[in-house]
Design an enzyme around this catalytic site. Structure first.
Site, short mmCIF file in Angstrom:
data_model
loop_
_atom_site.label_atom_id
_atom_site.label_comp_id
_atom_site.label_asym_id
_atom_site.label_seq_id
_atom_site.Cartn_x
_atom_site.Cartn_y
_atom_site.Cartn_z
N GLU A 1 3.48 -4.75 7.89
CA GLU A 1 2.51 -3.82 8.49
C GLU A 1 2.68 -3.69 10.00
O GLU A 1 2.42 -2.62 10.56
CB GLU A 1 1.07 -4.27 8.18
CG GLU A 1 0.67 -4.17 6.72
CD GLU A 1 0.91 -5.46 5.95
OE1 GLU A 1 0.32 -5.62 4.87
OE2 GLU A 1 1.70 -6.30 6.42
N ALA B 1 0.83 -1.20 0.00
CA ALA B 1 0.00 0.00 0.00
C ALA B 1 0.87 1.25 0.00
O ALA B 1 1.95 1.29 0.60
CB ALA B 1 -0.92 0.00 1.22
N GLU C 1 -0.44 -9.45 -0.39
CA GLU C 1 -1.86 -9.79 -0.31
C GLU C 1 -2.50 -9.87 -1.69
O GLU C 1 -3.38 -10.71 -1.94
CB GLU C 1 -2.57 -8.76 0.57
CG GLU C 1 -2.18 -8.89 2.04
CD GLU C 1 -2.57 -7.68 2.87
OE1 GLU C 1 -3.20 -7.88 3.91
OE2 GLU C 1 -2.23 -6.55 2.49
N GLY D 1 0.55 -5.05 1.06
CA GLY D 1 -0.55 -5.19 0.11
C GLY D 1 -0.15 -5.86 -1.19
O GLY D 1 -0.99 -6.47 -1.86
#
Length: 284
Positions: free
Chosen positions: A158, A86, A138, A135
């Site tokens: 994270e 992200a 993911e 991310g």
């Protein structure tokens, strides 16, 4: 892989290496019967901004309704990163504003993207061409299949930012690698290499960087020789059934079988088997 697909793969490798910006945050290339999507923020290690997520969703919407596209290959521009995760600098104002705004803007958009990939009716193959962190990891987890370059690395950093994974990583990673390995990655934030990802079941294959896209195309071709209806039914049965109790999962399987059994391809496949000839699928 066909000669034409081999040529396409070589051209695609050159194109990805050459991408260094431009207006398209997600580049799209056609490789025969397949589509190549390239996350295109190389200066940010292909970090997932709001705009990039929107662009990826739009690309998937267009490819879903294109009957000529059988499989989608997803990768990052350059050779350093699939995606660094992200775009925290872009999301930070929402996190600072309030938990509710962070949930609505940051988490829900990211989860919608990974769920869209996970439930896409055509196989999505991740070509992990470098680091896949946060991310980015993911996103790879949500893909139907994944092939990694030897130099690829995977991490859940994270925890170092003060929050858990937010794009589905706490749910999908344990389903891929088991609870204890997932907890180690999530709670330490430490990366694993491609060989470990293969051993843990996080990716299907590890190849050289030069062979990454050709390997993805070979896998896509192996899938595309079969009925498109059967492929979609199989994907839906696995995706919808994996989190259900076995009896409910078997009901999902039965429903997807009925969808496929009503098709020309099911009749052709069974007839060809009985007649000892190659099947000619209408949607292959």
């Amino acid at each position: 892989m066909t000669d034409m697909n081999a040529i396409n793969a070589i051209n695609a490798v050159s194109a990805i290496s050459a991408i260094s910006g431009g207006n398209d945050l997600v580049q799209c290339e056609r490789l025969g019967r397949h589509a190549l999507l390239v996350l295109n923020r190389p200066d940010k290690l292909n970090a997932l901004s709001y705009a990039l997520i929107d662009a990826l969703m739009a690309r998937l919407d267009a490819l879903e309704t294109d009957p000529a596209v059988r499989c989608v290959i997803l990768t990052g521009s350059g050779t350093r990163a699939f995606s660094a995760g992200a775009d925290i600098a872009g999301f930070a104002p929402d996190i600072a504003a309030s938990p509710e705004q962070a949930l609505r803007r940051f988490l829900q958009q990211g989860q919608a993207m990974t769920r869209r990939i996970e439930t896409f009716p055509k196989p999505v193959i991740a070509a992990v061409n470098g680091l896949a962190f946060g991310g980015g990891c993911e996103t790879m987890e949500a893909c139907s299949l994944a092939i990694a370059a030897e130099h690829a690395t995977f991490a859940k950093p994270e925890i170092k930012l003060g929050f858990p994974p937010t794009f589905g990583g706490t749910q999908r990673l344990p389903r891929h690698v088991g609870r204890k390995r997932a907890n180690e990655m999530i709670l330490t934030g430490e990366p694993i290499d491609a060989a470990s990802a293969l051993r843990f079941g996080l990716v299907n294959e590890v190849v050289s960087g030069a062979d990454l896209l050709p390997a993805c195309l070979r896998l896509a071709d192996r899938i595309a020789r079969h009925s498109a209806i059967a492929v979609t039914a199989s994907l839906r049965a696995v995706t919808r059934g994996i989190n259900l109790p076995i009896d409910e999962g078997l009901a999902v399987e039965a429903m997807q079988f009925m969808v496929a059994a009503a098709s020309h391809d099911a009749r052709e496949g069974t007839s060809a088997f009985v007649e000892k000839r190659p099947a000619v699928f209408r949607d292959a």
